[in-house]
Design an enzyme around this catalytic site. Structure first.
Site, PDB file in Angstrom:
ATOM      1  N   GLY B  28       0.842  -1.357   0.006  1.00 38.17           N
ATOM      2  CA  GLY B  28      -0.070  -0.035   0.013  1.00 38.17           C
ATOM      3  C   GLY B  28       0.868   1.471  -0.041  1.00 38.17           C
ATOM      4  O   GLY B  28       2.046   1.366   0.263  1.00 38.17           O
ATOM      5  N   ASN B  29       0.096   2.216  -0.596  1.00 40.88           N
ATOM      6  CA  ASN B  29       0.982   3.526  -0.311  1.00 40.88           C
ATOM      7  C   ASN B  29      -0.058   4.886  -0.643  1.00 40.88           C
ATOM      8  O   ASN B  29      -1.123   4.590  -1.125  1.00 40.88           O
ATOM      9  CB  ASN B  29       1.973   3.625  -1.359  1.00 40.88           C
ATOM     10  CG  ASN B  29       1.530   2.924  -2.830  1.00 40.88           C
ATOM     11  OD1 ASN B  29       0.629   3.769  -3.636  1.00 40.88           O
ATOM     12  ND2 ASN B  29       1.930   1.888  -3.252  1.00 40.88           N
ATOM     13  N   SER B  45       9.360   3.241  -1.349  1.00 39.28           N
ATOM     14  CA  SER B  45       9.205   1.693  -1.683  1.00 39.28           C
ATOM     15  C   SER B  45       9.676   0.745  -0.671  1.00 39.28           C
ATOM     16  O   SER B  45      10.802   1.081  -0.014  1.00 39.28           O
ATOM     17  CB  SER B  45       9.815   1.622  -3.027  1.00 39.28           C
ATOM     18  OG  SER B  45       9.627   0.143  -3.573  1.00 39.28           O
ATOM     19  N   GLY B  46       8.815   0.049  -0.299  1.00 34.65           N
ATOM     20  CA  GLY B  46       9.295  -1.316   0.468  1.00 34.65           C
ATOM     21  C   GLY B  46       9.765  -0.981   1.991  1.00 34.65           C
ATOM     22  O   GLY B  46      10.416  -1.627   2.415  1.00 34.65           O
ATOM     23  N   SER B  74       7.655   4.987  -3.910  1.00 34.57           N
ATOM     24  CA  SER B  74       6.748   3.711  -4.119  1.00 34.57           C
ATOM     25  C   SER B  74       6.943   3.469  -5.856  1.00 34.57           C
ATOM     26  O   SER B  74       7.069   4.224  -6.864  1.00 34.57           O
ATOM     27  CB  SER B  74       5.138   4.037  -3.684  1.00 34.57           C
ATOM     28  OG  SER B  74       4.620   2.871  -4.508  1.00 34.57           O
ATOM     29  N   SER B  75       7.004   2.248  -5.824  1.00 34.45           N
ATOM     30  CA  SER B  75       7.075   1.559  -7.245  1.00 34.45           C
ATOM     31  C   SER B  75       5.802   2.049  -7.939  1.00 34.45           C
ATOM     32  O   SER B  75       5.635   1.996  -9.238  1.00 34.45           O
ATOM     33  CB  SER B  75       7.263   0.069  -7.602  1.00 34.45           C
ATOM     34  OG  SER B  75       6.207  -0.549  -6.724  1.00 34.45           O
ATOM     35  N   ASP B  76       4.978   2.388  -7.419  1.00 32.78           N
ATOM     36  CA  ASP B  76       3.293   2.684  -8.032  1.00 32.78           C
ATOM     37  C   ASP B  76       3.489   4.173  -8.273  1.00 32.78           C
ATOM     38  O   ASP B  76       2.205   4.944  -8.714  1.00 32.78           O
ATOM     39  CB  ASP B  76       2.253   2.398  -7.168  1.00 32.78           C
ATOM     40  CG  ASP B  76       2.045   0.838  -6.761  1.00 32.78           C
ATOM     41  OD1 ASP B  76       2.261   0.440  -7.894  1.00 32.78           O
ATOM     42  OD2 ASP B  76       1.956   0.311  -5.957  1.00 32.78           O
ATOM     43  N   HIS B  95      -3.397   3.798  -2.493  1.00 36.55           N
ATOM     44  CA  HIS B  95      -3.453   2.650  -3.135  1.00 36.55           C
ATOM     45  C   HIS B  95      -3.402   1.401  -1.907  1.00 36.55           C
ATOM     46  O   HIS B  95      -2.351   1.439  -1.079  1.00 36.55           O
ATOM     47  CB  HIS B  95      -2.524   2.464  -4.161  1.00 36.55           C
ATOM     48  CG  HIS B  95      -2.295   0.802  -4.714  1.00 36.55           C
ATOM     49  ND1 HIS B  95      -3.389   0.248  -5.277  1.00 36.55           N
ATOM     50  CD2 HIS B  95      -1.355   0.180  -5.101  1.00 36.55           C
ATOM     51  CE1 HIS B  95      -3.171  -0.888  -5.571  1.00 36.55           C
ATOM     52  NE2 HIS B  95      -1.826  -0.984  -5.444  1.00 36.55           N
ATOM     53  N   HIS B  97      -4.118  -3.110  -1.130  1.00 33.05           N
ATOM     54  CA  HIS B  97      -4.755  -4.214  -1.713  1.00 33.05           C
ATOM     55  C   HIS B  97      -5.769  -4.669  -0.429  1.00 33.05           C
ATOM     56  O   HIS B  97      -5.663  -6.004  -0.179  1.00 33.05           O
ATOM     57  CB  HIS B  97      -3.617  -5.349  -1.912  1.00 33.05           C
ATOM     58  CG  HIS B  97      -2.651  -5.019  -2.997  1.00 33.05           C
ATOM     59  ND1 HIS B  97      -1.929  -5.695  -3.563  1.00 33.05           N
ATOM     60  CD2 HIS B  97      -2.674  -3.817  -3.862  1.00 33.05           C
ATOM     61  CE1 HIS B  97      -1.191  -5.234  -4.423  1.00 33.05           C
ATOM     62  NE2 HIS B  97      -1.556  -4.243  -4.667  1.00 33.05           N
ATOM     63  N   ASP B 120     -23.735   7.507  -0.493  1.00 35.13           N
ATOM     64  CA  ASP B 120     -23.139   8.392   0.140  1.00 35.13           C
ATOM     65  C   ASP B 120     -21.989   9.130  -0.274  1.00 35.13           C
ATOM     66  O   ASP B 120     -21.437  10.095  -0.209  1.00 35.13           O
ATOM     67  CB  ASP B 120     -23.107   8.274   1.829  1.00 35.13           C
ATOM     68  CG  ASP B 120     -24.405   8.367   2.419  1.00 35.13           C
ATOM     69  OD1 ASP B 120     -25.324   8.962   1.992  1.00 35.13           O
ATOM     70  OD2 ASP B 120     -24.502   7.608   3.515  1.00 35.13           O
ATOM     71  N   HIS B 169      -5.981  -6.405  -9.895  1.00 34.25           N
ATOM     72  CA  HIS B 169      -4.952  -5.816  -9.183  1.00 34.25           C
ATOM     73  C   HIS B 169      -5.566  -5.460  -7.750  1.00 34.25           C
ATOM     74  O   HIS B 169      -5.517  -6.350  -6.749  1.00 34.25           O
ATOM     75  CB  HIS B 169      -4.297  -4.717  -9.789  1.00 34.25           C
ATOM     76  CG  HIS B 169      -3.007  -3.982  -9.167  1.00 34.25           C
ATOM     77  ND1 HIS B 169      -2.059  -3.419  -9.870  1.00 34.25           N
ATOM     78  CD2 HIS B 169      -2.908  -3.776  -7.867  1.00 34.25           C
ATOM     79  CE1 HIS B 169      -1.112  -3.198  -9.158  1.00 34.25           C
ATOM     80  NE2 HIS B 169      -1.565  -3.112  -8.022  1.00 34.25           N
ATOM     81  N   TYR B 227     -25.429  17.238   5.706  1.00 34.89           N
ATOM     82  CA  TYR B 227     -24.701  16.422   6.738  1.00 34.89           C
ATOM     83  C   TYR B 227     -23.442  17.068   7.119  1.00 34.89           C
ATOM     84  O   TYR B 227     -22.809  18.045   6.566  1.00 34.89           O
ATOM     85  CB  TYR B 227     -24.141  15.062   5.846  1.00 34.89           C
ATOM     86  CG  TYR B 227     -23.453  14.298   6.700  1.00 34.89           C
ATOM     87  CD1 TYR B 227     -24.353  13.270   7.416  1.00 34.89           C
ATOM     88  CD2 TYR B 227     -22.247  14.148   6.871  1.00 34.89           C
ATOM     89  CE1 TYR B 227     -23.534  12.410   8.143  1.00 34.89           C
ATOM     90  CE2 TYR B 227     -21.281  13.154   7.647  1.00 34.89           C
ATOM     91  CZ  TYR B 227     -22.106  12.388   8.557  1.00 34.89           C
ATOM     92  OH  TYR B 227     -21.480  11.386   9.065  1.00 34.89           O
TER      93      TYR B 227
END
Lengths: 236, 236, 236, 236
Positions: B28-29, B45-46, B74-76, B95, B97, B120, B169, B227
């Site tokens: 995640g990132n 990254s990592g 991050s690689s993304d 991002h 998973h 909503d 993905h 709201y």
């Protein structure tokens, strides 16, 4: 400040909803009513549970007018008010989008009484409302949400079956006190989860035999209740 | 050091992803953008969440060049950059998973709008992209992941539907700020879980009536939003 | 005392299995090997995680003889030894009856590669062994459990696919180190859970396109890996 | 005060049920028996786990009469007593409405032996009782619940299969001690969850080959048990 005790109780019950895993972020709301003053204490709208104080609870009359408080009351307030007006025996209401009860609400399916945990708390299936019409949504959405619940409870004792699923939306639960309402919301969630699993194992599963439902319901609710410590006539 | 406030915000949101249960290990990132300087702060990254400091956030230009930071971003990162370029209204991207959103992404199925929690936050179904072609994977995989998301949002307002499922993905979510992006990622996960349960109960379940979707979406997003506490024109 | 560092590492990884939610009570076991001395440090059998100390780890030779330690080694020790002998590249092994991986193992179904989280860690499906024969169970059950795993990996690189499901039993995962083995066991569990959800949404779901599987696997494992901070040739 | 040690043990096991995630609110109950005095220590009815003290455990004779204690014993006490009378080898009983075991109980389905975790603890399927008749419910509901369990165990060793599902209700588990009963209740819940997942993946899944069931059961229970540290004849 009026009704400090009620506000503190309602604040505590709102926090319990987080602790029970029934709400995330600012979702969900709990309220309680003082039946002598006809004033409802309810969670303010969109406020973080971490920051919320007892004094942030908003006091609202049954006509929907704010009697005390600087914050906006929950946007679901008109639903709470409709229920307090129609069900004079209830003292607290909880609304959550808890996961498993919401799965049934979204499927517009009642939760059948498949086991004794259910029967201990809900006298028969947990009913589901119809969808609101376009007109009802447009005119007074939150108030009409309360009205379709009340319509669905024609012939049902709201204290015998203290919860409902609003179709496409989620559950409301109630009780004699705000704390009882929160506990009923927790049991409802557990009941929905086990019902989903049972229906996965046996999609055609029918409800528990009626005489077992009655036994369990009366064991906790009837005049000869044998559960707990304080009931008259409890077995020793 | 530049943009310390943004870095701290992005660092906090990365930790929130762990707290919300959306990521494990170093998955995640999250990122945030300063629109004046066109610089993106993103997780390295990592790197372990336990060890990560605000100053570890890497600053990257929209051209993909590192502007500040000693760690690899991050690689993304190219996916984030493609979204910031195409969606000028967004200020943060997340991002993950996360489990239930990934179940739908792996099935290459959009999440239909089955309830009001969904309505909503997401105006219509949460869309799913097509699979990338062999050529797109080979040439610039992460950049092209961003491009198929943008392609899928032709005709969709990215702030009205602030999340997407990348086929095979997992989900990306975004918002006006990094914090809003993380909250949208959390709601997306909850929405995916309840949708899976509803579809288990009723595999043919169709979406909520359109007029209820509109009511809920406008209640939180429209010019007459009711709201929360800070909106103009809120009901009292 | 020999190999104190390895014992401490193996002890820590056994505790990680609890922290990751992969084991309950005294279930599960982790081990690590010193390849120079050909000695395996492994969890003692049936000892509570709360009470376990690093010095409780038992040292066992590849012939199965205890080299140091007063407690019985895990009853699964012969399985670990068979894997260390057949897979010279691995340095740590984890066995758990984690919930979702066990569901697939009990169904005797491999986990198909349905998404990129899977592809990042396992090169192709996570294989399932055949059931042991009556003779294999009777003669040397735990050793033969290792042998059917090795048999199943004919033609498969054990470091490319660092996990297996033993039919009717549960998963084993491994890695270059005990810590990597535990992380692979965690990812395996997550992968099994999301695969179950995807197959519930779409029972006929086929595996991810091969070129996406390759891209993700090579992104983390290949000579041009771009993930993390320490790889040669990483993108900046 | 009599039997302080037993009371403390039973109190601790009741708290363990909460810690294991098997009960919510005041649901569930655990008991233990002193076989010399034929006195059962059991949780009081409807008391909060937070407030409960060891001295609150109620002592009850096998005839159902309270021997010591000011609180009402659990309303399920007659079920416990019927089991202690029929199964002389058991020393502790746990009743919970834990989620996954309850799903099977509500479906009135036994849990088939699909894997080795199951076989390690339960010798064959976990049986399900029949529903009680109307007459049995009316006359002595809780006592008859115990009697249908005993009826179902005709020809089954209660220490070989230390749990049962009461149809439409939930599980009871037991063991040589209250602590073992709680651990069996936890393993039962885990076993039910993995069985549900396996049956979702393969609805027609049949039980594990009998020779594997026997191997695992004997590994933990037989005269040549090889698991743990204290058994005679354990492998080294």
């Amino acid at each position: 400040m009026m009704l400090d005790k009620l506000k503190k109780e309602v604040w505590q019950v709102n926090l319990d909803l987080v602790r029970y895993g029934l709400v995330i972020l600012t979702f969900g709301n709990a309220s309680g009513i003082d039946r002598k003053k006809d004033l409802v204490a309810i969670k303010p709208s969109g406020v973080s549970y971490d920051d919320m104080k007892p004094s942030d609870m908003v006091l609202v009359g049954l006509d929907g007018k704010v009697a005390e408080g600087t914050l906006n009351p929950s946007s679901d307030t008109p639903t709470h008010l409709a229920l307090y007006q129609a069900f004079p025996g209830i003292g607290g209401i909880v609304h959550a989008h808890s996961e498993y009860a919401t799965m049934f609400a979204q499927a517009a399916k009642e939760i059948p009484c498949l086991g004794t945990t259910h029967a201990d708390h809900f006298h028969g299936p947990v009913p589901v409302t119809r969808f609101l019409t376009k007109r009802e949504v447009k005119a007074d959405y939150e108030g009409n949400t309360g009205r379709v619940i009340v319509e669905r409870f024609a012939g049902i004792d709201p204290l015998g079956t203290p919860a409902v699923l609003v179709a496409g939306h989620g559950p409301f639960a109630w009780g004699k006190t705000p704390d009882e309402a929160a506990r009923n919301a927790l049991v409802l969630e557990r009941t929905a989860k086990t019902a989903l699993g049972t229906l996965t194992l046996d999609p055609g599963r029918r409800r528990l035999p009626g005489y077992i439902v009655e036994k369990h319901f009366q064991r906790k609710h009837g005049p000869h209740a044998t559960y707990g410590q304080k009931k008259e006539g409890a077995k020793t």
